[in-house]
Design a protein around this motif. Structure first.
Motif: not given
Length: 324
Positions: A170-178
């Motif tokens: 499992e990974y944590e990420a910050i994506a661009i956009g809503k």
């Protein structure tokens, strides 16, 4: 110095009609295609107990593939005294928390200074294990958990567990956009047609499945959790780009800075300065390859991603009435 190895696996029904060299390379993806072809031509590959030396031989699905081969020790892989953040270690495996800017395996442009060189120094006997026990990789600037095998039997079983999708990552990420909701991306991934260092969703690629869910909404970004079913090169980065939600900081896959309207100059600068893909391997769960015990490890999200989430959270609170 060389080492005898024996590998066995069964051709999948989905591989019907594939060339033997292609099928064997997929079944034993720990080894390069050129090495697989070499073994084939040397008569070291058996199909249902019979030696087959023709790479173009077509498989039907269900065949038992056995490889009897030797692995030569790679002299260019030198032990180097590079510190490792070891989360767990016993006689058979070790789990590390990899920092950013740390390549896993030597290759073109990175002959040393890698996780592999550090492993050889930490545990010299790992030189006897193919690829120094590395079972799966993380990109240079992706942080987080990796399991490494210290023995050949441990590596064989871990590779098999990965192929059977019995290792949970499992990974944590910050994506661009809503992003409004979670879901699943099931799109094949292969080499990009023009940018040879990148991967892309392509009909000719290998099957790839990524599950994702929304953890937190920001104004122009979304914090997400992802789980891999397969482990293709750059898989999460490619799939998120395909969804048109590339990862923050992942410029090669379209992750250009997006500044929320009316954001403070401090936040705008933080977003512009974030210089790696915001991706962290946060959890790893698998059965111990020797004892069978179920193990689960967690690695805290690194400071750069924590600080970015805090800044985006604060911005969202300050502009709550305007956007919601």
């Amino acid at each position: 110095m060389s080492q005898q190895i024996e590998l066995t696996n069964t051709v999948k029904d989905s591989q019907l009609g594939q060339r033997l060299d292609q099928a064997v390379a997929e079944l034993f993806s720990d080894f390069s295609r050129s090495r697989i072809k070499e073994w084939l031509l040397q008569g070291k590959v058996q199909v249902n107990g019979e030696v087959v030396t023709k790479p173009r031989f077509k498989v039907m699905g269900g065949e038992e593939i056995t490889v009897f081969a030797e692995i030569e020790a790679e002299e260019r892989w030198e032990p180097q005294d590079i510190p490792l953040d070891i989360v767990y270690e016993d006689d058979d495996i070790l789990v590390i928390n990899k920092p950013r800017d740390f390549v896993v395996h030597p290759g073109a442009g990175t002959p040393d200074g890698t996780v592999l060189n550090a492993l050889l120094h930490h545990f010299p006997d790992i030189a006897e294990v193919p690829r120094a026990g590395i079972v799966h990789r993380l990109d240079k600037d992706t942080t987080g958990l990796m399991v490494v095998a210290k023995t050949v039997p441990a590596q064989t079983r871990l590779v098999r567990a990965l192929q059977k999708r019995n290792i949970t990552r499992e990974y944590e990420a910050i994506a661009i956009g809503k992003m409004t909701a979670g879901g699943k991306v099931e799109q094949p991934i292969g080499r990009h047609s023009t940018k040879r260092t990148l991967m892309a969703v392509t009909p000719m690629g290998k099957p790839a499945v990524t599950h994702y869910r929304v953890a937190e909404h920001f104004r122009e970004h979304t914090r997400i959790r992802l789980r891999l079913e397969t482990g293709r090169t750059h898989q999460i980065r490619v799939h998120m780009s395909y969804l048109q939600h590339p990862l923050l900081g992942d410029t090669p896959y379209g992750g250009r800075a997006r500044i929320p309207k009316g954001a403070s100059e401090e936040l705008a600068e933080k977003i512009r300065q974030f210089d790696r893909q915001a991706l962290h391997a946060a959890m790893l769960r698998f059965e111990h390859p020797v004892t069978g015990e179920l193990l689960e490890f967690h690695a805290p999200v690194p400071d750069d991603m924590v600080n970015m989430s805090e800044a985006l959270r604060e911005d969202t609170k300050l502009n709550h009435s305007e956007d919601y």
